[in-house]
Design an enzyme around this catalytic site. Sequence first.
Site, PDB file in Angstrom:
ATOM      1  N   HIS A 313       0.847  -1.194   0.000  1.00  0.00           N
ATOM      2  CA  HIS A 313       0.000   0.000   0.000  1.00  0.00           C
ATOM      3  C   HIS A 313       0.881   1.243   0.000  1.00  0.00           C
ATOM      4  O   HIS A 313       1.942   1.247   0.634  1.00  0.00           O
ATOM      5  CB  HIS A 313      -0.896   0.019   1.249  1.00  0.00           C
ATOM      6  CG  HIS A 313      -2.078   0.920   1.113  1.00  0.00           C
ATOM      7  ND1 HIS A 313      -2.000   2.264   1.354  1.00  0.00           N
ATOM      8  CD2 HIS A 313      -3.343   0.669   0.719  1.00  0.00           C
ATOM      9  CE1 HIS A 313      -3.190   2.808   1.144  1.00  0.00           C
ATOM     10  NE2 HIS A 313      -4.024   1.872   0.744  1.00  0.00           N
ATOM     11  N   ASP A 371      -7.943  -5.364  -0.018  1.00  0.00           N
ATOM     12  CA  ASP A 371      -8.372  -6.238  -1.125  1.00  0.00           C
ATOM     13  C   ASP A 371      -7.989  -7.699  -0.935  1.00  0.00           C
ATOM     14  O   ASP A 371      -8.412  -8.546  -1.718  1.00  0.00           O
ATOM     15  CB  ASP A 371      -7.768  -5.718  -2.443  1.00  0.00           C
ATOM     16  CG  ASP A 371      -8.348  -4.363  -2.802  1.00  0.00           C
ATOM     17  OD1 ASP A 371      -7.579  -3.411  -2.987  1.00  0.00           O
ATOM     18  OD2 ASP A 371      -9.580  -4.257  -2.838  1.00  0.00           O
TER      19      ASP A 371
HETATM   20  C1  SDX Z   1      -6.222   0.022  -2.923  1.00  0.00           C
HETATM   21  O1  SDX Z   1      -4.407   4.489  -2.065  1.00  0.00           O
HETATM   22  C2  SDX Z   1      -5.358   3.901  -1.459  1.00  0.00           C
HETATM   23  O2  SDX Z   1      -5.756   4.284  -0.390  1.00  0.00           O
HETATM   24  C3  SDX Z   1      -5.973   2.710  -2.204  1.00  0.00           C
HETATM   25  C4  SDX Z   1      -6.986   1.892  -1.441  1.00  0.00           C
HETATM   26  C5  SDX Z   1      -8.264   2.661  -1.194  1.00  0.00           C
HETATM   27  O3  SDX Z   1      -8.987   2.274  -0.255  1.00  0.00           O
HETATM   28  O4  SDX Z   1      -8.588   3.567  -1.997  1.00  0.00           O
HETATM   29  O5  SDX Z   1      -6.439   1.491  -0.216  1.00  0.00           O
HETATM   30  C6  SDX Z   1      -7.374   0.649  -2.237  1.00  0.00           C
HETATM   31  O6  SDX Z   1      -5.966   0.335  -4.055  1.00  0.00           O
HETATM   32  C7  SDX Z   1      -5.352  -0.947  -2.146  1.00  0.00           C
HETATM   33  C8  SDX Z   1      -4.116  -1.435  -2.988  1.00  0.00           C
HETATM   34  C9  SDX Z   1      -4.597  -2.526  -3.928  1.00  0.00           C
HETATM   35  N1  SDX Z   1      -3.538  -2.940  -4.859  1.00  0.00           N
HETATM   36  C10 SDX Z   1      -2.932  -4.111  -4.775  1.00  0.00           C
HETATM   37  O7  SDX Z   1      -3.107  -4.924  -3.861  1.00  0.00           O
HETATM   38  C11 SDX Z   1      -2.008  -4.413  -5.954  1.00  0.00           C
HETATM   39  C12 SDX Z   1      -0.670  -4.937  -5.430  1.00  0.00           C
HETATM   40  N2  SDX Z   1       0.010  -3.841  -4.720  1.00  0.00           N
HETATM   41  C13 SDX Z   1       1.012  -3.079  -5.488  1.00  0.00           C
HETATM   42  O8  SDX Z   1       0.666  -2.886  -6.824  1.00  0.00           O
HETATM   43  C14 SDX Z   1       1.497  -1.857  -4.698  1.00  0.00           C
HETATM   44  O9  SDX Z   1       1.729  -2.267  -3.417  1.00  0.00           O
HETATM   45  C15 SDX Z   1       0.643  -0.594  -4.658  1.00  0.00           C
HETATM   46  C16 SDX Z   1       0.245  -0.132  -6.001  1.00  0.00           C
HETATM   47  C17 SDX Z   1      -0.584  -0.821  -3.838  1.00  0.00           C
HETATM   48  C18 SDX Z   1       1.488   0.493  -3.986  1.00  0.00           C
HETATM   49  O10 SDX Z   1       2.541   0.733  -4.822  1.00  0.00           O
HETATM   50  P1  SDX Z   1       3.650   1.867  -4.461  1.00  0.00           P
HETATM   51  O11 SDX Z   1       3.256   2.619  -3.246  1.00  0.00           O
HETATM   52  O12 SDX Z   1       3.918   2.647  -5.714  1.00  0.00           O
HETATM   53  O13 SDX Z   1       4.862   1.023  -4.031  1.00  0.00           O
HETATM   54  P2  SDX Z   1       5.944   0.437  -5.025  1.00  0.00           P
HETATM   55  O14 SDX Z   1       5.263  -0.167  -6.229  1.00  0.00           O
HETATM   56  O15 SDX Z   1       6.971   1.461  -5.239  1.00  0.00           O
HETATM   57  O16 SDX Z   1       6.500  -0.787  -4.143  1.00  0.00           O
HETATM   58  C19 SDX Z   1       7.606  -0.612  -3.295  1.00  0.00           C
HETATM   59  C20 SDX Z   1       8.374  -1.919  -3.439  1.00  0.00           C
HETATM   60  C21 SDX Z   1       8.769  -2.246  -4.883  1.00  0.00           C
HETATM   61  O17 SDX Z   1       9.918  -3.083  -4.818  1.00  0.00           O
HETATM   62  P3  SDX Z   1      11.402  -2.369  -5.011  1.00  0.00           P
HETATM   63  O18 SDX Z   1      11.329  -1.594  -6.313  1.00  0.00           O
HETATM   64  O19 SDX Z   1      11.574  -1.481  -3.801  1.00  0.00           O
HETATM   65  O20 SDX Z   1      12.355  -3.513  -5.066  1.00  0.00           O
HETATM   66  O21 SDX Z   1       7.543  -3.029  -3.016  1.00  0.00           O
HETATM   67  C22 SDX Z   1       7.319  -3.897  -4.128  1.00  0.00           C
HETATM   68  C23 SDX Z   1       7.624  -3.095  -5.369  1.00  0.00           C
HETATM   69  O22 SDX Z   1       8.019  -3.973  -6.428  1.00  0.00           O
HETATM   70  N3  SDX Z   1       5.908  -4.258  -4.061  1.00  0.00           N
HETATM   71  C24 SDX Z   1       5.423  -5.476  -4.245  1.00  0.00           C
HETATM   72  C25 SDX Z   1       4.040  -5.365  -4.047  1.00  0.00           C
HETATM   73  N4  SDX Z   1       3.720  -4.104  -3.759  1.00  0.00           N
HETATM   74  C26 SDX Z   1       4.871  -3.407  -3.778  1.00  0.00           C
HETATM   75  N5  SDX Z   1       6.038  -6.646  -4.557  1.00  0.00           N
HETATM   76  C27 SDX Z   1       5.231  -7.723  -4.655  1.00  0.00           C
HETATM   77  N6  SDX Z   1       3.882  -7.694  -4.486  1.00  0.00           N
HETATM   78  C28 SDX Z   1       3.273  -6.543  -4.169  1.00  0.00           C
HETATM   79  N7  SDX Z   1       1.935  -6.514  -4.003  1.00  0.00           N
END
Ligand code: SDX
Length: 436
Positions: A313, A371
Amino acid sequence: MKLADNKATLSFSNGSPSVDLPVYQGSIGPDVVDIRKLYAQTGMFTYDPGFLSTAACQSAITYIDGDKGELLYRGYPIEQLATQCDYLDTCYLLLNGELPNTSQREDFHKLVINHTMVHEQMQMFLRGFRRDAHPMAVLTGLVGAMSAFYHDSTDVHNAQHREIAAIRLIAKMPTLVAMAHKYGAGQPYMYPQNNLSYAGNFLRMMFGTPCEEYKVSPVLERAMDRIFILHADHEQNASTSTVRLCGSSGTNPFAAIAAGVACLWGPAHGGANEAALNMLEQIQHDGGVAKVGEFVAKVKDKNSGVKLMGFGHRVYKNYDPRAKLMQQTCNEVLDELGLHNDPLFALAKALEKIALEDDYFVSRKLYPNVDFYSGIVQRAIGIPVKLFTGVFALARTVGWIAQLNEMIGDPEYKIGRPRQLFTGAVRRDVQPIAKR
Ligand code: SDX
């Protein structure tokens, strides 16, 4: 907001004059550096793609402490609202800033329940879609189409229009989501029943048929209502920011909410519940808990492009409080339905345990979000996977409206118009085609 007893000084190593920037503080949470005059004073923009360090507005609606894993709607902890109030009470709170008293509660519930029917011609609109269209494609169309039916509530600068548009949207979203479902299933629409609760009405419109009496299960009704509360608002997330930016042009509330529906559909946002359940079903198909280690290894391999859907998140760097409540709701519903050994629920808990002990996730502070479990409980209730995000949009509509109305009522608001760092071709002349 008020001036903090602090200020920021921006200095430049190239000898350009330094700039003092005011710092403001809210009631809780991080202070902000006011950069509104930065471009006029320095000819420079700030750079923050994805808005990791940008407060786009001031708001009094929802507060999240990502480190503590705390979520407050108008100051009330989500844990208390989810167990002591219902969704319509929460709608009243988000829209008006206070929980309703007995008479306010009665009036508001009656107002919403009496606006649940949609214009009969919406059925013609639905007929234009393929039966196998994704419900979010249908919903994006239906919500936008509301501005073609309710001309008496499209002026976003008219407080009465905003109020009736809010009631219409909150009241009609369950009807539209259920219609999208019935249309895809080839079943007749069920008209709303005003003697049912908001959640009970939705369940009947979804699963009832004209052939027999539909009996609302109190456990499923409570679970549905809690799912709505948990999804109602969440600060300046992607879809809420979309609604604010869209609404800042002065467009009508239905169009702005339709933009929010479209944004929520994405798998990185509201579409994650559908993606998380599909992920669990795929692991189950490949061998279940025995295959979790292999799947987690794939997630940790950057080249795989595989993410653990329902995890991570932008704001929560601790357990999403909604995920905890969703897991509890899962337990209640699965027990009620005699599915307590639901293999997907067991698989999700095993996956969560392994992930929370693995340094890849721990070091990145990746925890289950709202989720991760919501798909399992919705599936147990009987909601088709493709409709999960539609349920999320239904519940989030009140948050979008509250945020939109707050923006319109904010004397500081202007049309949103970000700038850019331009990295393209500098000025050049068109050459005749023979010379290209
Ligand atoms: C919602 O914003 C809100 O409030 C949203 C929400 C709401 O109520 O409105 O809470 C609802 O959208 C919840 C989130 C749902 N999405 C998912 O579950 C999809 C999977 N999650 C990722 O796509 C990600 O965690 C995000 C999009 C939610 C957040 O992404 P960020 O903040 O841009 O973080 P990032 O992608 O920069 O991740 C940081 C690191 C990265 O690795 P490095 O580059 O540091 O090596 O963490 C890794 C990412 O690759 N990472 C994950 C991951 N989420 C982040 N690796 C594996 N699986 C994951 N789910």
